[in-house]
Enzyme design. Structure first.
Site, PDB file in Angstrom:
ATOM      1  N   GLN A 196       0.831  -1.206   0.000  1.00 29.69           N
ATOM      2  CA  GLN A 196       0.000   0.000   0.000  1.00 29.69           C
ATOM      3  C   GLN A 196       0.866   1.257   0.000  1.00 29.69           C
ATOM      4  O   GLN A 196       1.926   1.308   0.624  1.00 29.69           O
ATOM      5  CB  GLN A 196      -0.921  -0.002   1.217  1.00 29.69           C
ATOM      6  CG  GLN A 196      -2.120   0.917   1.061  1.00 29.69           C
ATOM      7  CD  GLN A 196      -3.254   0.543   1.992  1.00 29.69           C
ATOM      8  OE1 GLN A 196      -3.360  -0.597   2.417  1.00 29.69           O
ATOM      9  NE2 GLN A 196      -4.111   1.491   2.304  1.00 29.69           N
ATOM     10  N   SER A 234       3.690  -6.681   2.496  1.00 34.21           N
ATOM     11  CA  SER A 234       2.365  -6.578   3.107  1.00 34.21           C
ATOM     12  C   SER A 234       1.305  -7.121   2.152  1.00 34.21           C
ATOM     13  O   SER A 234       1.331  -8.301   1.815  1.00 34.21           O
ATOM     14  CB  SER A 234       2.093  -5.136   3.547  1.00 34.21           C
ATOM     15  OG  SER A 234       0.934  -5.063   4.340  1.00 34.21           O
ATOM     16  N   LEU A 235       0.377  -6.286   1.658  1.00 35.99           N
ATOM     17  CA  LEU A 235      -0.635  -6.803   0.739  1.00 35.99           C
ATOM     18  C   LEU A 235       0.009  -7.412  -0.496  1.00 35.99           C
ATOM     19  O   LEU A 235      -0.578  -8.288  -1.156  1.00 35.99           O
ATOM     20  CB  LEU A 235      -1.632  -5.708   0.341  1.00 35.99           C
ATOM     21  CG  LEU A 235      -1.231  -4.753  -0.790  1.00 35.99           C
ATOM     22  CD1 LEU A 235      -1.643  -5.276  -2.159  1.00 35.99           C
ATOM     23  CD2 LEU A 235      -1.838  -3.388  -0.579  1.00 35.99           C
ATOM     24  N   ARG A 259      -9.761  -7.868   3.598  1.00 39.19           N
ATOM     25  CA  ARG A 259      -8.645  -7.468   4.447  1.00 39.19           C
ATOM     26  C   ARG A 259      -8.644  -5.960   4.684  1.00 39.19           C
ATOM     27  O   ARG A 259      -8.457  -5.478   5.802  1.00 39.19           O
ATOM     28  CB  ARG A 259      -7.333  -7.901   3.787  1.00 39.19           C
ATOM     29  CG  ARG A 259      -6.045  -7.641   4.583  1.00 39.19           C
ATOM     30  CD  ARG A 259      -4.877  -8.205   3.775  1.00 39.19           C
ATOM     31  NE  ARG A 259      -3.582  -8.095   4.457  1.00 39.19           N
ATOM     32  CZ  ARG A 259      -2.726  -7.095   4.295  1.00 39.19           C
ATOM     33  NH1 ARG A 259      -3.029  -6.088   3.493  1.00 39.19           N
ATOM     34  NH2 ARG A 259      -1.565  -7.095   4.922  1.00 39.19           N
ATOM     35  N   HIS A 263      -0.022  -3.579  10.898  1.00 42.12           N
ATOM     36  CA  HIS A 263       1.085  -4.432  11.365  1.00 42.12           C
ATOM     37  C   HIS A 263       1.494  -4.146  12.817  1.00 42.12           C
ATOM     38  O   HIS A 263       2.662  -3.964  13.117  1.00 42.12           O
ATOM     39  CB  HIS A 263       2.288  -4.307  10.418  1.00 42.12           C
ATOM     40  CG  HIS A 263       1.981  -4.742   9.020  1.00 42.12           C
ATOM     41  ND1 HIS A 263       1.740  -6.055   8.694  1.00 42.12           N
ATOM     42  CD2 HIS A 263       1.837  -4.026   7.884  1.00 42.12           C
ATOM     43  CE1 HIS A 263       1.458  -6.126   7.394  1.00 42.12           C
ATOM     44  NE2 HIS A 263       1.505  -4.913   6.897  1.00 42.12           N
ATOM     45  N   GLN A 295       0.676 -12.123   9.626  1.00 46.86           N
ATOM     46  CA  GLN A 295       1.184 -10.908   8.975  1.00 46.86           C
ATOM     47  C   GLN A 295       0.362  -9.661   9.325  1.00 46.86           C
ATOM     48  O   GLN A 295       0.884  -8.547   9.343  1.00 46.86           O
ATOM     49  CB  GLN A 295       1.183 -11.153   7.449  1.00 46.86           C
ATOM     50  CG  GLN A 295       1.747 -10.045   6.606  1.00 46.86           C
ATOM     51  CD  GLN A 295       0.822  -9.723   5.444  1.00 46.86           C
ATOM     52  OE1 GLN A 295      -0.300  -9.272   5.645  1.00 46.86           O
ATOM     53  NE2 GLN A 295       1.296  -9.966   4.245  1.00 46.86           N
TER      54      GLN A 295
END
Length: 311
Positions: free
Chosen positions: A9, A94-95, A119, A203, A252
């Site tokens: 992101q 991440s994503l 998500r 996170h 995660q």
């Protein structure tokens, strides 16, 4: 050896994917499939905006994935290239880990889009707006960032969210603690500290409700072994077992993105080329972690055509 890597992101922007879709039926097919999966005009939002709507986590996450996968599909279909033949590993920030798994055939495109929509919504819902925050520390390594976070916490959550490279670490947690960390950072050895314009503290332990939501969603999702191993964010190690992949994707959500360690581990395993699809963020990080490695960012048709000639 080569790793295909996928951005997270922050790499979204209005206009993304437009030129690619105009030039390639393969790209258009990806964007249409994602639109159909989500029941929304996501591609129109990507190309026309408004920016504030695209930046919403629930939209940015599937949009970034769609753009990355479209870029890869054009390379595969028009360049006659198979990921399994040209990549030894995949990884994503991440994503981007979902994009990597989709690229490697572990999760199909429709499922990936729906998981990322879910998500994004779950992450946004986990913490009321204004309660959490994130900040980037520049000129600070992981040890220094952890010391700053510990000094700033004062009973609130303040943890390392992303260990991006040797000079860039991101903190996440309660807004008050993150603001204290920004104030303390320079005196504790960081060159610079800035609050990030994000809608939630990703996170960190405050994301636990989102982790639980993703555990339920992933339990229902079809996950296969990827064509090549994935270097997972939370372990900085390769994984190919579907059940382990599910568990790591849940972990995660609240865990630290160990990107610096992941790139270093891939380099140690023999990777000397990193190819980033759909962004230009991870390649510079990889170069700071592994200065001798070759980094290639693939965003435009020109980039794809140039890569097809040399890969």
């Amino acid at each position: 050896m080569r790793a295909f890597i996928f951005p997270g992101q922050g790499s979204q922007s209005v206009g993304m994917g437009k030129a690619l879709a105009e030039a390639s039926a393969a790209a258009r097919a990806v964007f249409q499939e994602v639109d159909d999966a989500l029941g929304q005009h996501l591609f129109r939002l990507m190309t026309e905006g408004p920016a504030e709507e695209l930046e919403l986590t629930e939209n940015a996450q599937p949009a970034i994935m769609a753009n990355a996968i479209a870029t890869l599909r054009v390379l595969e279909q028009e360049g006659g290239i198979r990921l399994a033949d040209k990549a030894d590993y995949v990884a994503g920030h991440s994503l981007g880990e979902y994009s990597a798994l989709c690229a490697a055939g572990a999760i199909d495109l429709v499922t990936t889009a729906r998981l990322l929509k879910h998500r994004g919504l779950a992450m946004q819902a986990a913490v009321p707006v204004g309660i959490g925050a994130m900040a980037v520390l520049l000129g600070a390594d992981l040890a220094k960032a952890r010391a700053i976070a510990e000094a700033a916490a004062d009973g609130e959550v303040c943890t390392v969210a992303n260990d991006n490279d040797p000079s860039q670490v991101v903190l996440s947690g309660h807004r008050g603690a993150i603001e204290r960390a920004v104030a303390l950072a320079k005196d504790m050895g960081a060159k610079r500290a800035m609050l990030l314009q994000v809608s939630a503290p990703f996170h960190c332990p405050l994301m636990q409700p989102a982790a639980e939501a993703m555990q339920a969603a992933l339990a229902e999702a079809q996950v296969a072994a990827p064509l090549v191993p994935l270097y997972a964010n939370v372990t900085a190690a390769p994984v190919a077992d579907p059940d382990t992949i599910r568990a790591l994707l849940v972990e995660q959500v609240t865990g630290m993105v160990r990107w610096r360690e992941s790139v270093a581990a891939m380099t140690e395993a023999g990777v000397d080329r990193f190819v980033e699809f759909g962004g230009k963020v991870l390649t510079p990080m990889a170069k700071r972690i592994a200065p001798d490695a070759v980094g290639i960012s693939v965003v435009t048709m020109d980039d794809i055509e140039a890569l097809a000639k040399v890969i």
